[in-house]
Write an enzyme that holds these catalytic residues in place. Structure first.
Site, short mmCIF file in Angstrom:
data_model
loop_
_atom_site.label_atom_id
_atom_site.label_comp_id
_atom_site.label_asym_id
_atom_site.label_seq_id
_atom_site.Cartn_x
_atom_site.Cartn_y
_atom_site.Cartn_z
N LYS A 46 0.86 -0.69 0.32
CA LYS A 46 0.12 -0.48 -0.13
C LYS A 46 0.64 1.22 0.16
CE LYS A 46 0.91 1.38 4.13
NZ LYS A 46 1.32 3.18 4.89
N ASP A 89 -2.36 -1.15 10.02
CA ASP A 89 -2.55 -1.47 8.67
C ASP A 89 -3.37 -3.41 8.03
OD1 ASP A 89 -1.89 1.03 7.97
OD2 ASP A 89 0.66 0.51 8.06
#
Length: 287
Positions: free
Chosen positions: A8, A135
């Site tokens: 990401k 995350d």
């Protein structure tokens, strides 16, 4: 079972405040990119969690996020049959601000939910993952999303318009806890235009998204090579360039494929960890 787990980037990362429990309240626009670790999960007869990895630097023990996610899954569901072998093939750089460890953990949770036929919803898996790392919920959901709180409140938004993303990690690791400590030591912080960014991603406004890209960690975390990387990206025609997460990886966004390829080639001559990617609309992909 085998899956790909996506890296990401943070199109926007703002830290709102430090919470009483030591964590931080965040505002992030998260984006998956098509740079993947490959995770294979199989049952074994040893009744223990075994980690194998093709990269020596990755701990193959209880310190590994994938191990912690497996343990959290078994604890949450009171499962005693814990004999699994997890194989991790790394492509996402380590300590880079691109959620490599979190992606691995998310991949393990996804596989275990299938292997054990537990039929947990995505939200339930995210709740387990959130206990291990901030995350991990986004890594399970993937695509383009707003992440709030400690990173565990995920609100998907429209996909990022078609573009190309170049990632460049200088030869430096950044410890996330140390990055937060450095941020906490700042006396003044320039916060980002969060309201306008919500509007931009909701409307898939590429130009506005690029204009508003930002990361408050850049005010706190010293990455000596960051200006050099950004300079090359800008000279090559990047529409935006910014650091991801707590760093040190810098990404550039390009609407033009040729400019992205030119940037990739130039940076590859100077840095070992450079990647040419596109946005991905999923965090986990079955193989």
């Amino acid at each position: 079972m085998k899956v790909k787990a996506a890296a990401k980037i943070n199109l926007m990362l703002d830290i709102l405040k430090r919470l009483d429990n030591g964590y931080h309240s965040l505002f992030m626009i998260m984006q998956s990119v098509d740079l993947y670790d490959t995770i294979t999960v199989e049952k074994n007869s040893n009744n223990e969690i075994i980690i194998k990895c093709d990269t020596e630097r990755v701990p193959c023990n209880e310190k590994n996020i994938a191990y912690k996610c497996a343990e959290a899954f078994f604890e949450a569901l009171s499962i005693d049959d814990r004999g699994i072998t997890i194989k991790i093939e790394k492509a996402i750089p380590m300590a880079a601000g691109t959620a490599g460890g979190s992606a691995d953990g998310a991949g393990v949770l996804y596989c275990l939910n299938k292997i054990y036929n537990t039929n947990l919803s995505e939200r339930e898996l995210c709740e387990i993952g959130a206990k291990v790392g901030a995350d991990i919920p986004f890594s399970l959901v993937g695509g383009t999303a707003i992440a709030l709180g400690t990173g565990t409140i995920i609100a998907p938004v429209n996909d990022l318009p078609e573009c190309y993303i170049v990632l460049a990690k200088p030869d430096q690791d950044v410890s996330t806890p140390e990055a937060y400590a450095q941020f906490d030591s700042l006396t003044r912080v320039r916060h980002l235009d969060r309201v306008s960014m919500i509007e931009a991603v909701s409307n898939s406004d590429y130009e506005k998204i690029c204009k508003l890209c930002g990361n408050v960690f850049e005010q706190a975390v010293e990455v000596p090579k960051r200006p050099h990387i950004k300079g090359i990206m800008r000279k090559c025609g990047a529409d935006a360039c910014c650091m991801s997460g707590s760093g040190p990886t810098v990404f550039g966004i390009f609407s033009d494929k040729g400019k992205a390829e030119d940037t990739y080639l130039k940076l590859s001559k100077k840095y070992d960890n450079v990647y040419l990617c596109k946005p991905a609309n999923k965090g986990i992909v079955e193989l």
